[in-house]
Design a protein around this motif. Structure first.
Motif, PDB file in Angstrom:
ATOM      1  N   TYR A  83       0.831  -1.204   0.000  1.00 46.65           N
ATOM      2  CA  TYR A  83       0.000   0.000   0.000  1.00 46.65           C
ATOM      3  C   TYR A  83       0.866   1.256   0.000  1.00 46.65           C
ATOM      4  N   ILE A  84       0.613   2.134  -0.970  1.00 41.90           N
ATOM      5  CA  ILE A  84       1.257   3.446  -0.967  1.00 41.90           C
ATOM      6  C   ILE A  84       0.202   4.481  -0.567  1.00 41.90           C
ATOM      7  N   PRO A  85       0.627   5.548   0.107  1.00 44.42           N
ATOM      8  CA  PRO A  85      -0.356   6.516   0.598  1.00 44.42           C
ATOM      9  C   PRO A  85      -1.106   7.214  -0.537  1.00 44.42           C
ATOM     10  N   LYS A  86      -2.370   7.483  -0.270  1.00 46.89           N
ATOM     11  CA  LYS A  86      -3.242   8.151  -1.231  1.00 46.89           C
ATOM     12  C   LYS A  86      -3.726   9.481  -0.633  1.00 46.89           C
ATOM     13  N   PHE A  87      -4.394  10.269  -1.429  1.00 47.79           N
ATOM     14  CA  PHE A  87      -4.915  11.565  -1.008  1.00 47.79           C
ATOM     15  C   PHE A  87      -5.646  11.446   0.322  1.00 47.79           C
ATOM     16  N   GLY A  88      -5.236  12.258   1.285  1.00 49.47           N
ATOM     17  CA  GLY A  88      -5.909  12.311   2.579  1.00 49.47           C
ATOM     18  C   GLY A  88      -5.349  11.365   3.621  1.00 49.47           C
ATOM     19  N   ASP A  89      -4.596  10.331   3.211  1.00 48.25           N
ATOM     20  CA  ASP A  89      -3.966   9.455   4.196  1.00 48.25           C
ATOM     21  C   ASP A  89      -2.965  10.274   5.004  1.00 48.25           C
ATOM     22  N   VAL A  90      -2.813   9.929   6.266  1.00 54.75           N
ATOM     23  CA  VAL A  90      -1.850  10.630   7.111  1.00 54.75           C
ATOM     24  C   VAL A  90      -0.650   9.710   7.334  1.00 54.75           C
ATOM     25  N   VAL A  91       0.512  10.187   6.920  1.00 55.79           N
ATOM     26  CA  VAL A  91       1.734   9.412   7.095  1.00 55.79           C
ATOM     27  C   VAL A  91       2.525   9.976   8.265  1.00 55.79           C
ATOM     28  N   THR A  92       3.147   9.076   9.010  1.00 55.71           N
ATOM     29  CA  THR A  92       4.044   9.445  10.101  1.00 55.71           C
ATOM     30  C   THR A  92       5.437   9.043   9.651  1.00 55.71           C
ATOM     31  N   TYR A  93       6.389   9.970   9.776  1.00 56.84           N
ATOM     32  CA  TYR A  93       7.720   9.709   9.239  1.00 56.84           C
ATOM     33  C   TYR A  93       8.784  10.472  10.023  1.00 56.84           C
ATOM     34  N   THR A  94      10.026  10.054   9.824  1.00 57.08           N
ATOM     35  CA  THR A  94      11.176  10.793  10.328  1.00 57.08           C
ATOM     36  C   THR A  94      12.101  11.041   9.146  1.00 57.08           C
ATOM     37  N   PHE A  95      12.968  12.028   9.292  1.00 55.84           N
ATOM     38  CA  PHE A  95      13.935  12.300   8.221  1.00 55.84           C
ATOM     39  C   PHE A  95      15.136  13.030   8.774  1.00 55.84           C
ATOM     40  N   GLU A  96      16.210  12.938   8.006  1.00 61.95           N
ATOM     41  CA  GLU A  96      17.373  13.761   8.272  1.00 61.95           C
ATOM     42  C   GLU A  96      17.824  14.353   6.946  1.00 61.95           C
ATOM     43  N   VAL A  97      18.476  15.496   7.044  1.00 60.12           N
ATOM     44  CA  VAL A  97      18.889  16.244   5.860  1.00 60.12           C
ATOM     45  C   VAL A  97      20.408  16.334   5.841  1.00 60.12           C
ATOM     46  N   LEU A  98      20.991  16.003   4.672  1.00 63.61           N
ATOM     47  CA  LEU A  98      22.433  16.065   4.501  1.00 63.61           C
ATOM     48  C   LEU A  98      22.759  16.901   3.280  1.00 63.61           C
ATOM     49  N   ILE A 118      -1.479  13.498   3.108  1.00 64.82           N
ATOM     50  CA  ILE A 118      -1.069  13.498   1.700  1.00 64.82           C
ATOM     51  C   ILE A 118      -1.914  14.471   0.882  1.00 64.82           C
ATOM     52  N   ASP A 119      -1.225  15.413   0.255  1.00 62.72           N
ATOM     53  CA  ASP A 119      -1.804  16.431  -0.625  1.00 62.72           C
ATOM     54  C   ASP A 119      -2.862  17.324   0.037  1.00 62.72           C
ATOM     55  N   GLN A 120      -2.859  17.369   1.359  1.00 61.76           N
ATOM     56  CA  GLN A 120      -3.795  18.248   2.062  1.00 61.76           C
ATOM     57  C   GLN A 120      -3.084  19.260   2.954  1.00 61.76           C
ATOM     58  N   GLN A 121      -1.763  19.180   3.011  1.00 60.23           N
ATOM     59  CA  GLN A 121      -0.972  20.111   3.803  1.00 60.23           C
ATOM     60  C   GLN A 121       0.202  20.563   2.954  1.00 60.23           C
ATOM     61  N   GLU A 122       0.779  21.667   3.350  1.00 61.96           N
ATOM     62  CA  GLU A 122       1.942  22.199   2.639  1.00 61.96           C
ATOM     63  C   GLU A 122       3.225  21.678   3.263  1.00 61.96           C
ATOM     64  N   ILE A 123       4.028  21.003   2.468  1.00 56.31           N
ATOM     65  CA  ILE A 123       5.401  20.680   2.848  1.00 56.31           C
ATOM     66  C   ILE A 123       6.264  20.885   1.612  1.00 56.31           C
ATOM     67  N   ILE A 124       7.544  20.867   1.798  1.00 53.09           N
ATOM     68  CA  ILE A 124       8.488  21.110   0.718  1.00 53.09           C
ATOM     69  C   ILE A 124       8.267  20.088  -0.409  1.00 53.09           C
ATOM     70  N   GLU A 125       8.331  20.545  -1.650  1.00 50.90           N
ATOM     71  CA  GLU A 125       7.935  19.750  -2.814  1.00 50.90           C
ATOM     72  C   GLU A 125       8.625  18.387  -2.907  1.00 50.90           C
ATOM     73  N   GLY A 126       9.924  18.350  -2.743  1.00 53.49           N
ATOM     74  CA  GLY A 126      10.639  17.078  -2.871  1.00 53.49           C
ATOM     75  C   GLY A 126      10.165  16.045  -1.862  1.00 53.49           C
ATOM     76  N   LEU A 127      10.026  16.457  -0.612  1.00 56.02           N
ATOM     77  CA  LEU A 127       9.561  15.543   0.431  1.00 56.02           C
ATOM     78  C   LEU A 127       8.132  15.097   0.165  1.00 56.02           C
ATOM     79  N   ARG A 128       7.297  16.010  -0.289  1.00 59.10           N
ATOM     80  CA  ARG A 128       5.916  15.664  -0.626  1.00 59.10           C
ATOM     81  C   ARG A 128       5.888  14.578  -1.698  1.00 59.10           C
ATOM     82  N   ASP A 129       6.684  14.755  -2.760  1.00 58.99           N
ATOM     83  CA  ASP A 129       6.734  13.767  -3.843  1.00 58.99           C
ATOM     84  C   ASP A 129       7.321  12.444  -3.363  1.00 58.99           C
TER      85      ASP A 129
END
Length: 181
Positions: A83-98, A118-129
């Motif tokens: 299953y990949i997330p679809k519109f409106g699903d809420v994903v919980t994640y962690t990340f680090e930036v290098l 997913i696709d209902q909030q604003e986050i940086i484009e690359g992370l969103r994709d």
């Protein structure tokens, strides 16, 4: 005094009846500026792509996928989920930036655990994709060009202007839109 008021009134009336004369449009040759901007962006994109291709070439342990959305990625851990997330699903994640030299700019401890609808909030484009191609349990390293991230502004802290970035993302949980939490 009364005559002066009448004369002023008649003067205003006459002036307001005159049709306005349109002015000629301001002509400006913006082609040069636009051409310079296009040339700069093409050179920047080519430079960032070459940087990533060198990183990929020197990382013989991983296979990188070129996304049609303009970034590369490799799996650090691939889950068995389908299953990949679809519109409106809420994903919980962690990340680090290098940065491209693999210096940590923001660690998982700095960024913490995040949630994103997913696709209902604003986050940086690359992370969103990137989040939209992940499955629960996946850990992926993304190579994002600057135009997919902070672009010509940077983040005003640790990320410079036009800086390509490496994101290591772990998708912890997908809460499907139609599930109750």
């Amino acid at each position: 005094m009364k005559n002066n008021s009448i004369l002023v009134f008649i003067g205003i009336l006459l002036i307001s009846c005159i049709k306005p004369i349109p002015r000629n449009p301001v002509t400006q040759n913006s082609g040069t500026l636009m051409e310079q901007s296009v040339s700069f962006n093409k050179a920047l994109n080519e430079q960032e792509e070459n940087t990533f291709l060198q990183l990929i070439k020197h990382d013989s342990l991983n296979v990188y996928v070129s996304s049609p959305l303009g970034f590369w990625y490799t799996y650090t851990k691939k889950s068995n989920s389908t299953y990949i997330p679809k519109f409106g699903d809420v994903v919980t994640y962690t990340f680090e930036v290098l940065d491209v030299n693999k210096n940590v700019l923001y660690s998982k401890e700095n960024t913490g655990v995040k949630s994103y609808a997913i696709d209902q909030q604003e986050i940086i484009e690359g992370l969103r994709d990137g989040l939209k191609i992940m499955k629960e349990g996946d850990e992926i390293t993304f190579l994002f060009p600057s135009h997919k991230m902070y672009g010509y502004l940077g983040d005003q802290h640790k990320i410079d202007i036009n800086q390509p970035l490496i994101y290591r993302v772990q998708l912890i949980k997908i809460n499907k839109k139609n599930e109750s939490n």
